[in-house]
Design a protein around this motif. Structure first.
Motif, PDB file in Angstrom:
ATOM      1  N   GLU A  70      44.215  45.325  34.422  1.00  0.00           N
ATOM      2  CA  GLU A  70      45.651  45.529  34.626  1.00  0.00           C
ATOM      3  C   GLU A  70      46.172  44.511  35.626  1.00  0.00           C
ATOM      4  OE1 GLU A  70      48.722  48.895  36.410  1.00  0.00           O
ATOM      5  OE2 GLU A  70      46.595  49.364  36.202  1.00  0.00           O
ATOM      6  N   MET A  87      43.753  44.734  38.640  1.00  0.00           N
ATOM      7  CA  MET A  87      42.994  45.978  38.838  1.00  0.00           C
ATOM      8  C   MET A  87      42.151  46.232  37.600  1.00  0.00           C
ATOM      9  SD  MET A  87      43.784  47.545  41.760  1.00  0.00           S
ATOM     10  CE  MET A  87      43.315  49.232  41.461  1.00  0.00           C
ATOM     11  N   TRP A  88      40.997  46.830  37.817  1.00  0.00           N
ATOM     12  CA  TRP A  88      40.137  47.223  36.696  1.00  0.00           C
ATOM     13  C   TRP A  88      39.558  48.579  37.015  1.00  0.00           C
ATOM     14  CZ3 TRP A  88      34.514  47.187  36.176  1.00  0.00           C
ATOM     15  CH2 TRP A  88      34.081  47.368  34.860  1.00  0.00           C
ATOM     16  N   ASP A  89      39.613  49.497  36.056  1.00  0.00           N
ATOM     17  CA  ASP A  89      39.137  50.860  36.325  1.00  0.00           C
ATOM     18  C   ASP A  89      37.697  51.094  35.902  1.00  0.00           C
ATOM     19  OD1 ASP A  89      39.168  51.150  33.586  1.00  0.00           O
ATOM     20  OD2 ASP A  89      40.760  52.634  33.534  1.00  0.00           O
ATOM     21  N   GLY A  90      37.026  50.065  35.406  1.00  0.00           N
ATOM     22  CA  GLY A  90      35.621  50.204  35.051  1.00  0.00           C
ATOM     23  C   GLY A  90      35.376  50.866  33.711  1.00  0.00           C
ATOM     24  N   ASN A  92      34.979  53.694  31.273  1.00  0.00           N
ATOM     25  CA  ASN A  92      34.725  55.133  31.365  1.00  0.00           C
ATOM     26  C   ASN A  92      33.735  55.486  32.456  1.00  0.00           C
ATOM     27  OD1 ASN A  92      36.422  55.738  29.178  1.00  0.00           O
ATOM     28  ND2 ASN A  92      34.820  55.161  27.734  1.00  0.00           N
ATOM     29  N   PRO A  94      32.941  55.692  36.843  1.00  0.00           N
ATOM     30  CA  PRO A  94      33.677  55.868  38.098  1.00  0.00           C
ATOM     31  C   PRO A  94      33.660  54.607  38.965  1.00  0.00           C
ATOM     32  CG  PRO A  94      31.549  56.925  38.249  1.00  0.00           C
ATOM     33  CD  PRO A  94      31.676  56.411  36.844  1.00  0.00           C
ATOM     34  N   THR A  95      34.266  53.571  38.460  1.00  0.00           N
ATOM     35  CA  THR A  95      34.337  52.310  39.183  1.00  0.00           C
ATOM     36  C   THR A  95      35.774  51.825  39.119  1.00  0.00           C
ATOM     37  OG1 THR A  95      32.090  51.740  38.541  1.00  0.00           O
ATOM     38  CG2 THR A  95      33.485  49.936  39.266  1.00  0.00           C
ATOM     39  N   SER A  96      36.315  51.495  40.245  1.00  0.00           N
ATOM     40  CA  SER A  96      37.673  50.986  40.269  1.00  0.00           C
ATOM     41  C   SER A  96      37.794  49.980  41.395  1.00  0.00           C
ATOM     42  CB  SER A  96      38.659  52.128  40.484  1.00  0.00           C
ATOM     43  OG  SER A  96      39.975  51.619  40.524  1.00  0.00           O
TER      44      SER A  96
END
Length: 186
Positions: A70, A87-90, A92, A94-96
């Motif tokens: 993003e 930004m990257w949420d990884g 599926n 739990p990494t952001s």
């Protein structure tokens, strides 16, 4: 995937399991499709910065978004820098994290202790910034980029990775999204 001639840095021949490594692996599809980065021109704060390349080219941004990254800030201009916030949420997992790609005329602003804590390509320097700039975390700097300008990535809000490792992978992601070679002429 076979690493093409002339590409330097991190390369994965097969798809890795690690989510961040997988993101870099997926970005390798853009290598060999260079984006002609435009100079920042009139947006420069001083005339000597007008020829600095803009890493926030719409095609680079489109490629990042295609990978699931993003874009939260495009084309931030500062004292001799042009930056994109990402930004990257990884996926599926739990990494952001948030990171930025910066083109700077003077990488010495990221002065501090040189880090050798992780393996990284020889063309990338890792710096733990001095106390007054600690908020940028570990910085990965590719010194020989853009006709004398440096490409820089720093990571923050990291969970699941070390900051230096994330910065190195973020830098490689940006290099790949621009076509694989920041050393080429713009």
């Amino acid at each position: 995937m076979i690493q093409p001639a002339g590409h330097t840095g991190i390369w994965f021949e097969t798809e890795p399991d690690d989510p961040l490594e997988k993101l870099v692996y997926e970005s390798q599809r853009f290598v060999g499709q260079p984006v002609a980065l435009e100079p920042i021109g009139e947006r420069a704060l001083l005339p000597q910065w007008e020829d600095m390349p803009d890493p926030c080219h719409p095609e680079v941004i489109r490629r990042m978004e295609e990978l699931g990254v993003e874009v939260v800030d495009t084309g931030a201009i500062g004292a001799g820098i042009v930056a994109c916030g990402l930004m990257w949420d990884g996926g599926n997992v739990p990494t952001s994290f948030g990171f930025e790609l910066v083109v700077t005329e003077d990488s010495s602003v990221y002065s501090g202790k040189i880090s050798d804590d992780i393996d990284h390509p020889p063309e990338i320097n890792l710096v733990i910034p001095s106390l007054e700039s600690i908020n940028v975390g570990c910085v990965a700097i590719h010194e020989k980029s853009y006709q004398g300008n440096a490409i820089v990535a720093s990571a923050s809000l990291v969970t699941g990775y070390g900051e230096c490792e994330t910065s190195v992978y973020s830098l490689q992601l940006g290099i790949n999204a621009a076509g694989g070679n920041y050393e080429s002429k713009i």
